[in-house]
Write an enzyme that holds these catalytic residues in place. Structure first.
Site, PDB file in Angstrom:
ATOM      1  N   GLY A   1      49.647  38.937  40.794  1.00  0.00           N
ATOM      2  CA  GLY A   1      51.041  38.514  41.008  1.00  0.00           C
ATOM      3  C   GLY A   1      51.157  37.570  42.193  1.00  0.00           C
TER       4      GLY A   1
ATOM      5  N   GLY B   1      44.323  38.981  36.664  1.00  0.00           N
ATOM      6  CA  GLY B   1      43.430  40.059  36.238  1.00  0.00           C
ATOM      7  C   GLY B   1      42.495  39.694  35.100  1.00  0.00           C
TER       8      GLY B   1
ATOM      9  N   ARG C   1      37.822  47.055  45.381  1.00  0.00           N
ATOM     10  CA  ARG C   1      38.846  46.761  46.397  1.00  0.00           C
ATOM     11  C   ARG C   1      38.524  47.414  47.737  1.00  0.00           C
ATOM     12  NH1 ARG C   1      44.335  46.896  42.745  1.00  0.00           N
ATOM     13  NH2 ARG C   1      44.223  44.684  42.258  1.00  0.00           N
TER      14      ARG C   1
ATOM     15  N   LYS D   1      51.401  34.739  27.594  1.00  0.00           N
ATOM     16  CA  LYS D   1      52.785  34.269  27.552  1.00  0.00           C
ATOM     17  C   LYS D   1      53.041  32.998  28.340  1.00  0.00           C
ATOM     18  CE  LYS D   1      55.124  38.717  27.220  1.00  0.00           C
ATOM     19  NZ  LYS D   1      55.720  39.629  28.213  1.00  0.00           N
TER      20      LYS D   1
HETATM   21  P1  AMP Z   1      47.755  37.217  30.573  1.00  0.00           P
HETATM   22  O1  AMP Z   1      47.909  38.613  31.101  1.00  0.00           O
HETATM   23  O2  AMP Z   1      49.019  36.491  30.353  1.00  0.00           O
HETATM   24  O3  AMP Z   1      46.712  36.428  31.339  1.00  0.00           O
HETATM   25  O4  AMP Z   1      47.190  37.387  29.090  1.00  0.00           O
HETATM   26  C1  AMP Z   1      45.922  37.881  28.821  1.00  0.00           C
HETATM   27  C2  AMP Z   1      45.885  38.374  27.416  1.00  0.00           C
HETATM   28  O5  AMP Z   1      46.171  37.325  26.523  1.00  0.00           O
HETATM   29  C3  AMP Z   1      44.523  38.881  27.029  1.00  0.00           C
HETATM   30  O6  AMP Z   1      44.610  40.261  26.788  1.00  0.00           O
HETATM   31  C4  AMP Z   1      44.177  38.130  25.769  1.00  0.00           C
HETATM   32  O7  AMP Z   1      43.633  38.947  24.779  1.00  0.00           O
HETATM   33  C5  AMP Z   1      45.517  37.593  25.315  1.00  0.00           C
HETATM   34  N1  AMP Z   1      45.370  36.376  24.512  1.00  0.00           N
HETATM   35  C6  AMP Z   1      44.711  35.269  24.827  1.00  0.00           C
HETATM   36  N2  AMP Z   1      44.740  34.388  23.812  1.00  0.00           N
HETATM   37  C7  AMP Z   1      45.439  34.949  22.819  1.00  0.00           C
HETATM   38  C8  AMP Z   1      45.821  34.528  21.517  1.00  0.00           C
HETATM   39  N3  AMP Z   1      45.466  33.332  21.056  1.00  0.00           N
HETATM   40  N4  AMP Z   1      46.563  35.383  20.777  1.00  0.00           N
HETATM   41  C9  AMP Z   1      46.907  36.590  21.248  1.00  0.00           C
HETATM   42  N5  AMP Z   1      46.587  37.035  22.480  1.00  0.00           N
HETATM   43  C10 AMP Z   1      45.854  36.234  23.258  1.00  0.00           C
END
Ligand code: AMP
Length: 399
Positions: A379, A356, A36, A200
């Site tokens: 974000g 990220g 950064r 999520k």
């Molecule tokens: P996000 O911060 O919403 O982009 O989520 C990223 C996280 O989602 C990462 O740490 C991944 O390990 C997790 N992730 C991706 N696919 C899966 C899955 N099928 N089951 C559980 N966690 C997951």
């Protein structure tokens, strides 16, 4: 379009600049990852070339509105000094008497870094009195430069109130972020596809709702895919599912159908009983996942199906990994997507990767230099994809 530092006369001015130096600091009080800081250098060097007297503001971590040595910007000032090979003065405070004196004595071509702006409880309150005190460090004839993309979705004193008091323009880093997001959201070359993944659905609802009106197709992977699959009554075993979002997922799929936007969900999977490299994993050549197993990555047929779509796209936005890519057993889907996005980019597509984890993924799979634009704000990039106007951008001068 917003004015940038190239659109305004900055020669010999005092400049107050907001950067994002929220970097990891290790237990020896050293900067662990200086990305950064490096990303801000072009703007800082340009301002020094313009013979500006430069006062730098940033936050670091969440110090809860009071000084806390753990979150001091001193190691950052030291790192910046090394990187630009020029002395950087660090203030002990923000708008205290000693800092005011340092600011007053600052000569053109010199740099002063204020302490962590969040050491003052008024920072997160978008406080006009605090903004006036910051302005008094540089005077009426000064300019405010915003270059902290990672912070512009927040209306704080150093991102909003201050920009109301001085002519406010963007630095090179923010200008680049705005340019790419405006291009993909307002005049994308088609086909335009979004690749969404991660943990999520709830984090990405706004993004999907907005992008359905703009893209030609959406590829959904990661854990969020299982909420969509279950909403179509497909068996997902023990996969991560947000049960309270099933109706919403169904509604989004219906809306996409109405708009003739193709939503692609996984058709095969890599599964295991838990997300760990220490348990056995297997490939499931079907859309249904057996009881007792979790879907942890997309399968090879899913990859082949999305490959053509990615390779024929002219605009790609990617946010969120396709599986638990941090673990060896479940990284392949994300790795393939990273390579496909890089390939498409080399064939002439514009690719924007934000958030990220997808940024870590393109770095991990060594294709970061083949992506058109890697966004520096998780974000803020999500909020732009949701179609929101960001206060810290909106407040800057228009061209
Ligand atoms: P996000 O911060 O919403 O982009 O989520 C990223 C996280 O989602 C990462 O740490 C991944 O390990 C997790 N992730 C991706 N696919 C899966 C899955 N099928 N089951 C559980 N966690 C997951």
């Amino acid at each position: 379009m917003k004015k940038s530092i190239k659109d305004i006369d900055l020669k010999n001015k005092k400049v107050l600049i907001r950067v994002d130096y929220n970097v990891p600091i290790n237990e020896n009080a050293e900067v662990e990852d200086d990305t950064r800081i490096r990303e801000s250098l072009a703007t800082i060097q340009y301002l020094i070339e313009q013979n500006c007297a430069l006062i730098i503001m940033s936050h670091l971590g969440r110090p809860k509105g009071k000084p806390d040595a753990k979150y001091s910007l001193k190691p950052v000032a030291k790192k910046l000094q090394e990187l630009i090979n020029k002395s950087v003065k660090i203030a002990e405070g923000i708008v205290d008497e000693k800092t005011k004196q340092l600011a007053k004595n600052l000569k053109n071509g010199e740099i002063l870094m204020l302490e962590n702006i969040r050491f003052d409880p008024r920072e997160e309150k978008n406080d006009i009195e605090f903004a006036n005190e910051l302005k008094s460090l540089v005077g009426d004839d000064a300019v405010f430069v915003q270059d902290a993309f990672g912070s512009v979705h927040r209306a704080h004193t150093s991102t909003y109130a201050i920009a109301k008091l001085l002519p406010a323009v963007c630095g090179f880093l923010l200008e680049k972020e705005i340019k790419y997001f405006e291009k993909i959201l307002n005049s994308p070359e088609r086909p335009f596809i979004a690749i969404l993944g991660g943990a999520k659905v709830s984090d990405k609802i706004g993004v999907i709702e907005n992008l359905i009106n703009k893209v030609d197709g959406i590829i959904i992977g990661g854990a969020m895919a299982y909420t969509f699959l279950l909403s179509k009554e497909i068996k997902v075993g023990n996969s991560l599912v947000e049960k309270d979002k099933l109706d919403l997922a169904k509604g989004l799929l219906r809306k996409a159908e109405e708009k003739k936007v193709n939503i692609l969900l996984p058709i095969d999977h890599i599964v295991a009983t838990q997300a760990s490299d220490n348990v056995e994993y297997k490939y499931i050549d079907s859309i249904d996942i057996p009881d007792g197993y979790m879907g942890l990555d997309i399968g090879k047929n899913t990859v082949s199906r999305i490959a053509n779509i990615i390779l024929s796209a002219k605009t790609i936005v990617w946010n969120g990994p396709m599986g638990v890519f941090e673990l060896n057993n479940f990284q392949e889907g994300t790795r393939q997507v990273a390579l496909l996005v890089a390939n498409a980019t080399q064939k002439g597509a514009t690719s924007v990767v934000g958030g990220g984890d997808s940024v870590s993924a393109v770095k991990k799979f060594k294709v970061a230099d083949k992506i058109s634009h890697i966004s520096t704000g998780g974000g803020a990039s999500l909020e732009l994809l949701e179609g929101k106007t960001l206060p810290g951008i909106e407040v800057l001068l228009d061209k």
